[in-house]
Design an enzyme around this catalytic site. Structure first.
Site, PDB file in Angstrom:
ATOM      1  CG  HIS A   1      48.801 -24.282  46.443  1.00 14.51           C
ATOM      2  ND1 HIS A   1      50.441 -24.002  46.630  1.00 14.51           N
ATOM      3  CD2 HIS A   1      48.348 -24.352  47.897  1.00 14.51           C
ATOM      4  CE1 HIS A   1      50.730 -23.772  48.267  1.00 14.51           C
ATOM      5  NE2 HIS A   1      49.287 -23.881  48.538  1.00 14.51           N
TER       6      HIS A   1
ATOM      7  CB  CYS B   1      48.847 -20.222  48.028  1.00 12.28           C
ATOM      8  SG  CYS B   1      49.798 -20.395  49.790  1.00 12.28           S
TER       9      CYS B   1
ATOM     10  CG  ASN C   1      52.006 -24.420  51.587  1.00 14.81           C
ATOM     11  OD1 ASN C   1      51.819 -23.658  50.452  1.00 14.81           O
ATOM     12  ND2 ASN C   1      50.605 -24.485  52.212  1.00 14.81           N
TER      13      ASN C   1
END
Ligand SMILES: CC(C)(COP(=O)(O)OP(=O)(O)OC[C@H]1O[C@@H](n2cnc3c(N)ncnc32)[C@H](O)[C@@H]1OP(=O)(O)O)[C@@H](O)C(=O)NCCC(=O)NCCS
Length: 311
Positions: A236, A112, A266
């Protein structure tokens, strides 16, 4: 030579999967997912769309937005943990599709935080004068590695792609400072084992809250700036509670933090560039704005960038 963002693009799969849809296939509830994560729905790519297809669409949009042709690209970096296959890389696959035949191409694996790693790699090539234009893409088809029988992970993730063209910008603009880091000792908390993602949610949560705050403050410090200088925080998009903790650490009002987690879940390395596109399209990013981007992920990895918007 300062390096900045010349253009942005994204690709979102059409198919929307809501929390109510997930209630039908696993023991979960809309209420649990919303209150623990902030997620309301996510996009899931169809079987005939793979990671490289999404990367290609986002890259095409970014080139158009930057008004740069594929032949002008010197390097392609694709941040992904869900490539079509181990090789050829997604970067090579989209090089062919775009016709960017002058470009070197490789994938970057930092989960990520991948888009942060790709952006700083690009910035180093531009700053040194070695390359002029670098295309970076954050793309994931996490639905391929999601165990739809594991409610601990299945409710969290989504598919998508975001891309940026980086190139030289004027003095005082572009990337002002960065921080990249890794801690392999925490790798066991978030990993792909066999076919699927496995996660120790609580450990990842604690790490994320600590690291997002420290890295955001770290890049401000390195750039000689303070919390008051920040116009937009682009964290994020993993979990609204983690994002809120970062916002509070910087003492920013609600409207100064980008939020897309409720719509897309996500999307790992795609989340920060997709969020930037959302802000750009809404007209919320102005010339000279100070943007702090910050990400964390499996590895464990993290990265933050302070960027002055504009060419
Ligand atoms: C996963 C996460 C949302 C869980 O939230 P949490 O507040 O830590 O949840 P808790 O640990 O208090 O509760 C877990 C309980 O909910 C249950 N649960 C887990 N997923 C569930 C779901 N989808 N629906 C309903 N219940 C669920 C668990 O079985 C557990 O039940 P138990 O207490 O009876 O064992 C949170 O830890 C998190 O976001 N971690 C970071 C994850 C992340 O960002 N990963 C990606 C990094 S890039």
């Amino acid at each position: 030579m300062n390096a900045g963002i010349l253009g942005l693009g994204r690709y979102l799969p059409d198919k929307i999967v809501t929390n109510a849809d997930l209630e039908k296939i696993m023991d979960t509830s809309d209420e649990w997912i919303r209150t623990r994560t902030g997620i309301e729905e996510r996009r899931i790519a169809n079987d005939d769309i793979d990671t490289s297809d999404m990367a290609y669409e986002a890259a095409k949009a970014a080139l158009k937005n930057a008004e740069i042709s594929a032949e002008e690209i010197d390097l392609i970096l694709v941040a992904t943990v869900t490539p079509d296959q181990s090789f050829p890389s997604v970067a090579c696959m989209i090089q062919e599709k775009l016709g960017a035949m002058k470009a070197a191409a490789m994938d970057v694996s930092a989960a990520c935080a991948g888009f942060m790693y790709a952006m700083i790699t690009a910035q180093q090539f531009i700053q040194s004068g070695a390359y002029k234009h670098v295309l970076i893409v954050g793309v994931e088809k996490l639905s391929k590695v999601t165990n739809w029988e594991d409610r601990n992970t299945a409710v969290l993730f989504g598919d998508g792609a975001g891309a940026a063209v980086l190139g030289p910008v004027s003095d005082g603009k572009g990337v002002l400072s960065f921080e990249l880091g890794a801690d392999g000792t925490g790798g066991k908390h978030l990993l792909q084992e066999g076919d699927f993602i496995h996660m120790n949610g609580r450990e990842v949560f604690k790490f994320a809250v600590r690291q997002m705050g420290e890295s955001s403050l770290g890049v401000l410090d390195k750039a000689g700036l303070t919390k008051e200088d920040v116009d937009l925080l682009v964290p994020h998009q993993a979990n609204i509670r983690i994002m809120e903790a970062s916002r509070e650490r910087l003492g920013l009002p609600l409207e100064k933090m980008t939020k897309t987690v409720h719509k897309y879940g996500n999307t790992s390395s795609a989340s920060i560039p997709m969020a930037l596109v959302e802000e750009m399209e809404a007209g919320r990013i102005k010339d000279n704005d100070l943007i702090v981007m910050v990400g964390f992920g499996g590895g464990l990895t993290w990265g933050a960038i302070a960027l002055r918007w504009g060419k």
